[in-house]
Design a protein around this motif. Structure first.
Motif, PDB file in Angstrom:
ATOM      1  N   ASP A  84       4.266  36.848   9.434  1.00 30.33           N
ATOM      2  CA  ASP A  84       4.932  37.134   8.170  1.00 30.33           C
ATOM      3  C   ASP A  84       6.101  36.180   7.942  1.00 30.33           C
ATOM      4  OD1 ASP A  84       3.278  39.342   7.641  1.00 30.33           O
ATOM      5  OD2 ASP A  84       4.535  40.649   8.881  1.00 30.33           O
ATOM      6  N   GLU A  85       6.323  35.284   8.907  1.00 27.67           N
ATOM      7  CA  GLU A  85       7.511  34.423   8.858  1.00 27.67           C
ATOM      8  C   GLU A  85       7.189  32.941   8.700  1.00 27.67           C
ATOM      9  OE1 GLU A  85      10.009  35.169  12.207  1.00 27.67           O
ATOM     10  OE2 GLU A  85       9.871  37.359  12.020  1.00 27.67           O
ATOM     11  N   VAL A  86       6.023  32.505   9.138  1.00 26.17           N
ATOM     12  CA  VAL A  86       5.664  31.092   9.013  1.00 26.17           C
ATOM     13  C   VAL A  86       4.292  30.975   8.360  1.00 26.17           C
ATOM     14  CG1 VAL A  86       7.008  30.431  11.043  1.00 26.17           C
ATOM     15  CG2 VAL A  86       4.581  30.935  11.300  1.00 26.17           C
ATOM     16  N   ASP A  87       4.064  29.849   7.699  1.00 31.32           N
ATOM     17  CA  ASP A  87       2.780  29.574   7.058  1.00 31.32           C
ATOM     18  C   ASP A  87       1.791  29.160   8.146  1.00 31.32           C
ATOM     19  OD1 ASP A  87       0.604  28.331   5.741  1.00 31.32           O
ATOM     20  OD2 ASP A  87       1.868  27.763   4.046  1.00 31.32           O
ATOM     21  N   VAL A  88       0.764  29.973   8.369  1.00 32.20           N
ATOM     22  CA  VAL A  88      -0.176  29.672   9.450  1.00 32.20           C
ATOM     23  C   VAL A  88      -0.984  28.406   9.166  1.00 32.20           C
ATOM     24  CG1 VAL A  88      -0.358  32.035  10.312  1.00 32.20           C
ATOM     25  CG2 VAL A  88      -1.894  31.262   8.476  1.00 32.20           C
ATOM     26  N   PHE A  89      -1.148  28.057   7.895  1.00 33.97           N
ATOM     27  CA  PHE A  89      -1.870  26.824   7.579  1.00 33.97           C
ATOM     28  C   PHE A  89      -1.034  25.596   7.969  1.00 33.97           C
ATOM     29  CE2 PHE A  89      -3.624  29.572   3.953  1.00 33.97           C
ATOM     30  CZ  PHE A  89      -4.644  30.058   4.753  1.00 33.97           C
ATOM     31  N   VAL A  90       0.264  25.672   7.755  1.00 36.27           N
ATOM     32  CA  VAL A  90       1.153  24.595   8.180  1.00 36.27           C
ATOM     33  C   VAL A  90       1.203  24.548   9.707  1.00 36.27           C
ATOM     34  CG1 VAL A  90       3.529  23.718   8.124  1.00 36.27           C
ATOM     35  CG2 VAL A  90       2.521  24.745   6.069  1.00 36.27           C
ATOM     36  N   LEU A  91       1.233  25.718  10.336  1.00 39.17           N
ATOM     37  CA  LEU A  91       1.215  25.780  11.801  1.00 39.17           C
ATOM     38  C   LEU A  91      -0.018  25.067  12.353  1.00 39.17           C
ATOM     39  CD1 LEU A  91       2.012  28.937  13.951  1.00 39.17           C
ATOM     40  CD2 LEU A  91       0.157  27.400  14.545  1.00 39.17           C
ATOM     41  N   ALA A 149       8.064  24.274  14.030  1.00 43.64           N
ATOM     42  CA  ALA A 149       7.990  23.195  13.050  1.00 43.64           C
ATOM     43  C   ALA A 149       7.565  23.726  11.687  1.00 43.64           C
ATOM     44  CB  ALA A 149       7.013  22.125  13.536  1.00 43.64           C
ATOM     45  N   ALA A 150       6.609  24.666  11.679  1.00 42.03           N
ATOM     46  CA  ALA A 150       6.160  25.258  10.424  1.00 42.03           C
ATOM     47  C   ALA A 150       7.281  26.060   9.774  1.00 42.03           C
ATOM     48  CB  ALA A 150       4.941  26.146  10.673  1.00 42.03           C
ATOM     49  N   ARG A 151       8.083  26.709  10.593  1.00 37.75           N
ATOM     50  CA  ARG A 151       9.218  27.466  10.058  1.00 37.75           C
ATOM     51  C   ARG A 151      10.193  26.509   9.359  1.00 37.75           C
ATOM     52  NH1 ARG A 151      10.672  32.377  11.956  1.00 37.75           N
ATOM     53  NH2 ARG A 151       9.639  31.966  13.960  1.00 37.75           N
ATOM     54  N   GLY A 152      10.397  25.344   9.985  1.00 37.77           N
ATOM     55  CA  GLY A 152      11.311  24.364   9.411  1.00 37.77           C
ATOM     56  C   GLY A 152      10.773  23.738   8.136  1.00 37.77           C
ATOM     57  N   ARG A 153       9.469  23.506   8.078  1.00 40.74           N
ATOM     58  CA  ARG A 153       8.861  22.892   6.892  1.00 40.74           C
ATOM     59  C   ARG A 153       8.752  23.859   5.725  1.00 40.74           C
ATOM     60  NH1 ARG A 153       3.321  19.930   8.400  1.00 40.74           N
ATOM     61  NH2 ARG A 153       3.121  20.198   6.131  1.00 40.74           N
TER      62      ARG A 153
END
Length: 472
Positions: free
Chosen positions: A339-346, A395-399
């Protein structure tokens, strides 16, 4: 490609293949967590490859012409039946063909006043939808529990009608790796006089070894009353070369319904056990050799290491801030969301670090997530995988989430795709940063975010256009 004027040497051809494969995902080593299955034992893969080559030019079309095909298939199917509750089987090219034959057998056995139908959980493999499309069967979607992701027996029962010819359950379902309540669903189907197929394409040659290694695996095979057919892929956790699966039937009469014969022409006799007619016996030879090279002890040891790796992975993911494992998987398939990061970006961030983690779109209330298939080689690199997941998540959280051009989703949702040729569609994709003709390993977060925002039927239309452009 244009055909060369003169033939090229083997050395040239192999060098060209090496060049063509430079951007492919690696098939060994465990860094690709979907599509490929690795024992971590090179000698086993070598034995399978050599047997595959020996049988490459043998045509399975006429078993009377090549009796080796009959003997090998009886041995392979017999081993699967012995492990999975008996039955009579057919060796096929993969899970989709096994499922196609199971649906055909059920359709041809059932007597309906209207169009035949089948009750299919929303987590069941799309091969059932493909079979339904090809065979003229209607799919009645069955909801799953939103917490456990297992099919609801009550919902299955509610979906059965007068024209239902098949009920489906999974062991496990691919998206979250959980096993549907097979015994309950099969009992409901039997009480209504409807065949029940268990899709064990992933789990058929895995779950028995996990059980023997100490995992709590519920009954799921042909030994369960009411289960009438079962599919089991050997090119998954059987570790055979691609093109190897078995479909088992509890009754030989039901297996005969899967066959096709035609005498309505003046040519050679046509009798097919599978959808394909002429096909190489290479995959059969590869499956037979893999079974022989590993044996019971080899598969049990792979089961132990796979079980240990899956447990370590689940526990490790649960400790990474913002990530959570979906459901309580009994198998070696693990899915996690956030619910906190975009899994596609991850997923894109993991690919930058040399790891392929498979993204899955949201559907029927199940959130978008990342899927990992744990295989025999995973235990060696599971700690490194967890480090990459943690780094990729940070990294996904940062992006932040994938950024979509304003109005793009609405544009695609309303676009009449039939009016666009492939070139125009490719230009449209390029305008939002998606190069369908490029090489290398592209970032897919934007593509997946667009697809995730669309309804399923629109996703399908867009995906077909993607495929058409890629191959144009």
């Amino acid at each position: 490609m244009s055909l060369p004027d003169k033939g090229r040497s083997t050395e040239e051809l192999l060098a060209e293949i090496t060049r063509l494969r430079r951007d492919d995902l690696p098939v060994r080593g465990g860094k690709v967590t979907a599509y490929v299955y690795d024992t971590g034992r090179p000698e086993v893969h070598e034995a399978a490859a050599r047997a595959y080559f020996e049988m490459l030019e043998v045509n399975t079309l006429d078993p009377t012409a090549f009796p080796s095909v009959v003997e090998m298939e009886k041995q392979v199917v017999g081993a699967v039946a012995e492990l999975l509750g008996g039955g009579w089987g057919i060796f096929t090219s993969g899970g989709t063909e096994s499922i196609m034959l199971a649906v055909k057998a059920a359709r041809d056995s059932g007597k309906t006043a209207g169009r035949p139908r089948m009750a299919v959980p929303v987590t069941a493999h799309p091969a059932f939808h493909k079979a339904a499309h090809y065979l003229g069967v209607v799919v009645d979607a069955v909801p799953v529990d939103p917490v456990t992701f297992r099919a609801s027996p009550a919902a299955v029962e509610a979906a059965i009608g007068e024209d239902t010819v098949l009920v489906v359950a999974s062991a496990p379902s691919y998206p979250q790796g959980v096993i549907d309540p097979i015994s309950e669903i099969a009992a409901i189907a039997a009480a209504r006089g409807v065949p029940c197929h268990v899709d064990a394409c992933v789990g058929g040659w895995l779950l028995p070894w996990l059980r023997e290694a100490g995992a709590n695996v519920p009954p799921f095979d042909l030994s369960v009353p009411g289960v009438t057919s079962l599919s089991c892929d050997l090119h998954k956790f059987g570790y055979s070369p691609k093109g190897a699966s078995v479909v088992l039937f509890a009754d030989p009469a039901l297996r005969r319904r899967a066959y096709f014969a035609s005498a309505s022409w003046p040519g050679y006799t046509v009798i097919n056990a599978t959808v394909q007619s002429s096909k190489s016996a290479g995959p059969l030879g590869g499956a037979w050799a893999t079974f022989q090279a590993l044996g019971r002890e080899g598969y049990l040891e792979l089961g132990r290491t796979t079980l240990a790796a899956a447990r370590t992975l689940r526990e490790g993911i649960a400790k990474i801030p913002g990530l959570r494992v979906l459901g309580d998987p009994e198998s070696a398939l693990v899915a996690f969301g956030s619910d906190e990061v975009d899994v596609f970006v991850l997923s894109d961030e993991a690919r930058k670090r040399g790891w392929f983690l498979q993204p899955q779109l949201s559907y029927a209330g199940i959130p978008a997530n990342i899927h990992i298939t744990v295989t025999g080689v995973t235990l060696r690199g599971v700690e490194a995988m967890l480090e990459v997941i943690a780094e990729a998540a940070e990294a996904a959280r940062g992006r932040g989430p994938a950024r979509l051009p304003e109005g793009l989703v609405e544009l695609i949702a309303e676009l009449d795709l039939d009016t666009l040729d492939d070139e125009t569609f490719g230009e449209l994709a390029a305008s939002v940063g998606v190069d369908l003709g490029g090489s290398g390993q592209p970032e897919m977060a934007v593509v997946n975010a667009v697809l995730d925002a669309l309804p399923a039927d629109r996703r399908e239309a867009v995906l077909i256009r993607f495929l058409s452009v890629i191959y144009s």
